[in-house]
Design a protein around this motif. Structure first.
Motif, PDB file in Angstrom:
ATOM      1  N   LYS A 164      16.434   0.139  12.561  1.00  0.00           N
ATOM      2  CA  LYS A 164      14.967   0.439  12.343  1.00  0.00           C
ATOM      3  C   LYS A 164      14.571   0.045  11.093  1.00  0.00           C
ATOM      4  CE  LYS A 164      14.221   4.464  15.003  1.00  0.00           C
ATOM      5  NZ  LYS A 164      14.776   3.906  16.257  1.00  0.00           N
ATOM      6  N   ILE A 165      13.323  -0.765  10.936  1.00  0.00           N
ATOM      7  CA  ILE A 165      12.750  -1.487   9.767  1.00  0.00           C
ATOM      8  C   ILE A 165      11.487  -1.095   9.429  1.00  0.00           C
ATOM      9  CG2 ILE A 165      14.493  -3.375   9.716  1.00  0.00           C
ATOM     10  CD1 ILE A 165      11.843  -4.986  10.230  1.00  0.00           C
ATOM     11  N   ALA A 166      10.995  -0.666   8.347  1.00  0.00           N
ATOM     12  CA  ALA A 166       9.851  -0.623   7.978  1.00  0.00           C
ATOM     13  C   ALA A 166       8.828  -1.642   7.709  1.00  0.00           C
ATOM     14  CB  ALA A 166       9.516   0.370   6.553  1.00  0.00           C
ATOM     15  N   VAL A 167       7.963  -2.048   8.623  1.00  0.00           N
ATOM     16  CA  VAL A 167       7.369  -3.342   8.572  1.00  0.00           C
ATOM     17  C   VAL A 167       5.830  -3.462   9.322  1.00  0.00           C
ATOM     18  CG1 VAL A 167       8.129  -4.165  10.684  1.00  0.00           C
ATOM     19  CG2 VAL A 167       8.047  -5.906   9.121  1.00  0.00           C
ATOM     20  N   ASP A 168       5.004  -4.342   9.011  1.00  0.00           N
ATOM     21  CA  ASP A 168       3.784  -4.355   9.715  1.00  0.00           C
ATOM     22  C   ASP A 168       4.102  -4.955  11.086  1.00  0.00           C
ATOM     23  OD1 ASP A 168       1.233  -5.462  10.919  1.00  0.00           O
ATOM     24  OD2 ASP A 168       0.217  -5.391   9.215  1.00  0.00           O
ATOM     25  N   PRO A 169       4.068  -4.403  12.308  1.00  0.00           N
ATOM     26  CA  PRO A 169       4.456  -4.911  13.479  1.00  0.00           C
ATOM     27  C   PRO A 169       3.856  -6.196  13.830  1.00  0.00           C
ATOM     28  CG  PRO A 169       3.899  -2.486  13.739  1.00  0.00           C
ATOM     29  CD  PRO A 169       3.442  -2.858  12.246  1.00  0.00           C
ATOM     30  N   VAL A 170       2.603  -6.139  13.983  1.00  0.00           N
ATOM     31  CA  VAL A 170       1.793  -7.489  14.123  1.00  0.00           C
ATOM     32  C   VAL A 170       2.285  -8.773  13.432  1.00  0.00           C
ATOM     33  CG1 VAL A 170      -0.646  -8.461  14.306  1.00  0.00           C
ATOM     34  CG2 VAL A 170      -0.153  -5.939  14.786  1.00  0.00           C
ATOM     35  N   ARG A 171       2.519  -8.365  11.968  1.00  0.00           N
ATOM     36  CA  ARG A 171       2.830  -9.610  11.129  1.00  0.00           C
ATOM     37  C   ARG A 171       4.386  -9.758  11.153  1.00  0.00           C
ATOM     38  NH1 ARG A 171      -1.694 -11.575  10.351  1.00  0.00           N
ATOM     39  NH2 ARG A 171      -3.172 -10.355   9.339  1.00  0.00           N
ATOM     40  N   LEU A 172       5.219  -8.958  11.868  1.00  0.00           N
ATOM     41  CA  LEU A 172       6.698  -9.247  11.862  1.00  0.00           C
ATOM     42  C   LEU A 172       6.512 -10.096  13.235  1.00  0.00           C
ATOM     43  CD1 LEU A 172       9.763  -8.855  11.708  1.00  0.00           C
ATOM     44  CD2 LEU A 172       9.323  -7.245  13.476  1.00  0.00           C
ATOM     45  N   THR A 195      15.562 -16.679   6.962  1.00  0.00           N
ATOM     46  CA  THR A 195      15.843 -15.310   6.992  1.00  0.00           C
ATOM     47  C   THR A 195      14.694 -14.677   6.295  1.00  0.00           C
ATOM     48  OG1 THR A 195      18.413 -15.762   6.583  1.00  0.00           O
ATOM     49  CG2 THR A 195      17.418 -13.597   5.923  1.00  0.00           C
ATOM     50  N   VAL A 196      14.331 -13.564   6.654  1.00  0.00           N
ATOM     51  CA  VAL A 196      13.101 -13.051   6.149  1.00  0.00           C
ATOM     52  C   VAL A 196      13.587 -11.450   5.526  1.00  0.00           C
ATOM     53  CG1 VAL A 196      10.891 -11.545   6.515  1.00  0.00           C
ATOM     54  CG2 VAL A 196      11.620 -13.753   7.912  1.00  0.00           C
ATOM     55  N   GLU A 197      13.470 -11.649   4.420  1.00  0.00           N
ATOM     56  CA  GLU A 197      13.905 -10.283   3.664  1.00  0.00           C
ATOM     57  C   GLU A 197      12.917  -9.467   3.240  1.00  0.00           C
ATOM     58  OE1 GLU A 197      17.340 -10.142   0.863  1.00  0.00           O
ATOM     59  OE2 GLU A 197      17.686 -12.208   0.940  1.00  0.00           O
ATOM     60  N   ILE A 198      12.901  -8.295   3.454  1.00  0.00           N
ATOM     61  CA  ILE A 198      11.575  -7.547   2.958  1.00  0.00           C
ATOM     62  C   ILE A 198      12.330  -6.154   2.546  1.00  0.00           C
ATOM     63  CG2 ILE A 198       9.964  -8.304   4.725  1.00  0.00           C
ATOM     64  CD1 ILE A 198      10.443  -6.045   6.711  1.00  0.00           C
ATOM     65  N   PRO A 199      11.553  -5.363   1.449  1.00  0.00           N
ATOM     66  CA  PRO A 199      12.038  -3.990   0.993  1.00  0.00           C
ATOM     67  C   PRO A 199      12.484  -3.147   2.088  1.00  0.00           C
ATOM     68  CG  PRO A 199      10.244  -4.919  -0.126  1.00  0.00           C
ATOM     69  CD  PRO A 199      10.273  -5.721   1.047  1.00  0.00           C
ATOM     70  N   ALA A 200      13.433  -2.424   2.205  1.00  0.00           N
ATOM     71  CA  ALA A 200      13.715  -1.469   3.016  1.00  0.00           C
ATOM     72  C   ALA A 200      12.903  -0.379   2.324  1.00  0.00           C
ATOM     73  CB  ALA A 200      15.124  -1.051   3.079  1.00  0.00           C
ATOM     74  N   ARG A 201      12.199   0.438   3.297  1.00  0.00           N
ATOM     75  CA  ARG A 201      11.444   1.766   2.818  1.00  0.00           C
ATOM     76  C   ARG A 201      12.060   2.998   3.323  1.00  0.00           C
ATOM     77  NH1 ARG A 201       7.795  -2.375   3.040  1.00  0.00           N
ATOM     78  NH2 ARG A 201       6.390  -2.648   1.071  1.00  0.00           N
ATOM     79  N   LEU A 244       3.611 -10.948   1.481  1.00  0.00           N
ATOM     80  CA  LEU A 244       2.622  -9.653   1.699  1.00  0.00           C
ATOM     81  C   LEU A 244       3.430  -8.245   1.677  1.00  0.00           C
ATOM     82  CD1 LEU A 244      -0.205 -10.399   4.332  1.00  0.00           C
ATOM     83  CD2 LEU A 244      -0.562  -9.715   1.648  1.00  0.00           C
ATOM     84  N   HIS A 245       4.725  -8.348   2.271  1.00  0.00           N
ATOM     85  CA  HIS A 245       5.564  -7.139   2.515  1.00  0.00           C
ATOM     86  C   HIS A 245       6.267  -7.089   1.275  1.00  0.00           C
ATOM     87  CE1 HIS A 245       4.719  -7.982   6.855  1.00  0.00           C
ATOM     88  NE2 HIS A 245       4.911  -6.637   7.116  1.00  0.00           N
ATOM     89  N   GLY A 246       6.229  -7.785   0.219  1.00  0.00           N
ATOM     90  CA  GLY A 246       7.054  -7.868  -1.053  1.00  0.00           C
ATOM     91  C   GLY A 246       8.158  -8.308  -1.002  1.00  0.00           C
ATOM     92  N   GLY A 247       8.513  -9.332   0.314  1.00  0.00           N
ATOM     93  CA  GLY A 247       9.561  -9.993   0.546  1.00  0.00           C
ATOM     94  C   GLY A 247       9.669 -11.496   0.314  1.00  0.00           C
ATOM     95  N   GLU A 248      10.537 -12.206   0.922  1.00  0.00           N
ATOM     96  CA  GLU A 248      10.518 -13.832   0.733  1.00  0.00           C
ATOM     97  C   GLU A 248      11.322 -14.098   2.093  1.00  0.00           C
ATOM     98  OE1 GLU A 248       9.284 -16.386  -0.610  1.00  0.00           O
ATOM     99  OE2 GLU A 248       9.313 -15.277  -2.276  1.00  0.00           O
ATOM    100  N   ARG A 308       4.868   0.268   9.590  1.00  0.00           N
ATOM    101  CA  ARG A 308       5.418   1.401  10.153  1.00  0.00           C
ATOM    102  C   ARG A 308       6.974   1.293  10.482  1.00  0.00           C
ATOM    103  NH1 ARG A 308       0.767   1.418  14.847  1.00  0.00           N
ATOM    104  NH2 ARG A 308      -0.972   0.966  13.131  1.00  0.00           N
ATOM    105  N   GLU A 309       7.511   2.293  10.786  1.00  0.00           N
ATOM    106  CA  GLU A 309       8.848   2.239  11.088  1.00  0.00           C
ATOM    107  C   GLU A 309       9.008   1.673  12.615  1.00  0.00           C
ATOM    108  OE1 GLU A 309      12.567   4.826  10.098  1.00  0.00           O
ATOM    109  OE2 GLU A 309      11.994   5.242  12.016  1.00  0.00           O
ATOM    110  N   ILE A 310       9.760   0.596  12.986  1.00  0.00           N
ATOM    111  CA  ILE A 310       9.944   0.140  14.410  1.00  0.00           C
ATOM    112  C   ILE A 310      11.364   0.012  14.542  1.00  0.00           C
ATOM    113  CG2 ILE A 310       7.549  -1.086  14.363  1.00  0.00           C
ATOM    114  CD1 ILE A 310       9.450  -3.455  14.269  1.00  0.00           C
ATOM    115  N   ALA A 311      11.500  -0.215  15.925  1.00  0.00           N
ATOM    116  CA  ALA A 311      12.886  -0.635  16.563  1.00  0.00           C
ATOM    117  C   ALA A 311      12.802  -2.082  16.807  1.00  0.00           C
ATOM    118  CB  ALA A 311      13.091   0.247  17.978  1.00  0.00           C
ATOM    119  N   LEU A 312      13.612  -2.645  15.735  1.00  0.00           N
ATOM    120  CA  LEU A 312      13.817  -4.118  15.537  1.00  0.00           C
ATOM    121  C   LEU A 312      13.988  -4.809  16.940  1.00  0.00           C
ATOM    122  CD1 LEU A 312      13.177  -6.591  13.901  1.00  0.00           C
ATOM    123  CD2 LEU A 312      15.388  -6.297  12.907  1.00  0.00           C
ATOM    124  N   ALA A 313      15.295  -4.274  17.603  1.00  0.00           N
ATOM    125  CA  ALA A 313      15.775  -5.012  18.664  1.00  0.00           C
ATOM    126  C   ALA A 313      14.670  -5.097  19.841  1.00  0.00           C
ATOM    127  CB  ALA A 313      17.110  -4.072  19.094  1.00  0.00           C
TER     128      ALA A 313
END
Ligand code: ADP
Length: 349
Positions: free
Chosen positions: A235-243, A343-349, A325-329, A200-205
């Motif tokens: 704003k980033i696209a991520v699974d909020p629970v997993r983030l 640093t967690v890098e995930i693809p921007a959607r 799982l997010h396609g990142g590293e 989902r898109e979430i507000a990271l701050a």
């Protein structure tokens, strides 16, 4: 090794070569003088060192192994089939080999099928290490619990000055076991591939602010400042629970391995197609020889110290799997005595 002599199979060389060419396993056929008469491509690739053409070569030139040699000799001499295990020293590849007699063009030959077990053997070692690590990790707190229960039973329960302290040691060790089991279950669930991410898109701050709120008491105990440098509109696209899980693990480590009065800074950067979320600390840093291994299950740079400050050694392995799982590293850079940045890098959607 099979005790009964196998029936020799009579087929033409052309049919044999066709079968060999469609077989994924390595196959070698030798004639009565133990020279290779046929082989397939996988065998040529596996055993043809430096482009060695296998045909007409002596078996002992192609693979130097006494058991293998004897198995082929048995197939030719006694017309008996055998099963052996083979380890090729160069490259450390392992094979289960089945050797059987075969008749080709009216002449006795022997055929060997090489089933590669390198990967299965490696997984088996990983499994055994995992079990031994778990047993070891559980035994330490359990031993402590049993010792303190015994102390209470032996009269400690009447010791008004210390009985509560004994109980609190028991509780702390039981909690440690629970955390460990929770982490193991979580990791095995993620590794089984049954966990999917709900992006989902979430507000990271705001998400970072929530985690800071949860961990601020722990940081406060060592006067460590938690700094949220994420822009309000990020704003980033991520699974909020997993983030939450990834950042909690990273920030928790950044507090644990920090110096008193240090700081932990969270920031975000969009680099091209990726969102990079960083957790930077002012701690002791990680020695270069440990850097490559800290994402492995149960690996700790300083085993006794990490255990003392309450780690399971599984946190970073969980972060690594969740990032993937997010396609990142997840990556780390570290300078001894200055600090580390994860640093967690995930693809921007
Ligand atoms: P633990 O439960 O021990 O924290 P982790 O998997 O989270 O397990 O971390 C593995 C090891 O990596 C730690 O024991 C520690 O040696 C090292 N490590 C992790 N984060 C940091 C950090 N921020 N600074 C220094 N070392 C760290």
């Amino acid at each position: 090794m099979s005790e009964t002599a196998a029936e020799a199979v009579a087929i033409g060389p052309n049919i044999l070569q066709k079968i060999l060419d469609t077989t994924r396993e390595c196959v070698l056929v030798v004639d009565a003088s133990l020279r290779v008469s046929n082989c397939n491509v996988p065998a040529a690739v596996a055993f043809g060192r430096d482009g060695l053409d296998l045909e007409d070569k002596r078996l002992s030139e192609v693979i130097r192994d006494l058991d293998l040699h004897e198995a082929f000799q048995r197939a030719l001499g006694e017309r008996a089939s055998s099963d052996i295990r083979l380890k090729i020293h160069a490259g450390g590849r392992k094979f289960d080999v089945h050797v059987a007699p075969i008749e080709l063009g009216g002449e006795p030959h022997a055929i060997g099928f090489f089933y590669e077990t390198t990967q299965i053997d490696r997984l088996e070692i990983v499994r055994q290490e995992f079990l031994s690590n778990i047993s070891h990790e559980l035994r330490t707190p359990l031993t402590s619990i049993l010792a303190f229960v015994e102390t209470l039973e032996d009269g400690g329960i009447e010791d008004a000055e210390n009985n509560r302290r004994f109980l609190s040691v028991i509780r702390r060790n039981a909690e440690r076991m629970k955390t460990l089991i929770d982490d193991i279950l979580e990791l095995s669930l993620i590794e089984s591939g049954k966990v999917s991410v709900d992006i989902r898109e979430i507000a990271l701050a705001a998400a970072v602010g929530d985690i800071i709120g949860t961990l601020s008491a722990k940081a406060g105990e060592r006067e460590i400042k938690l700094v949220n440098n994420v822009a309000d509109d990020a704003k980033i696209a991520v699974d909020p629970v997993r983030l939450d899980q990834m950042l909690t693990n990273l920030i928790d480590n950044a507090i644990k391995f920090n110096r008193t009065g240090g700081s932990v800074t969270m920031s975000h950067e969009r680099t091209g197609e990726r969102d990079a979320i960083s957790v930077a600390d002012t701690g002791e840093g990680i020695m270069p020889e440990h850097i490559g291994r800290i994402f492995e299950r149960f690996y700790r740079a300083d085993r006794s110290r990490a255990r003392e400050i309450g780690g399971t050694g599984l946190g970073l392995a969980i972060v690594k799997h969740l990032a993937r799982l997010h396609g990142g590293e997840v990556t780390v850079s570290s300078t001894l005595g200055v600090g580390s940045t994860f640093t967690v890098e995930i693809p921007a959607r």
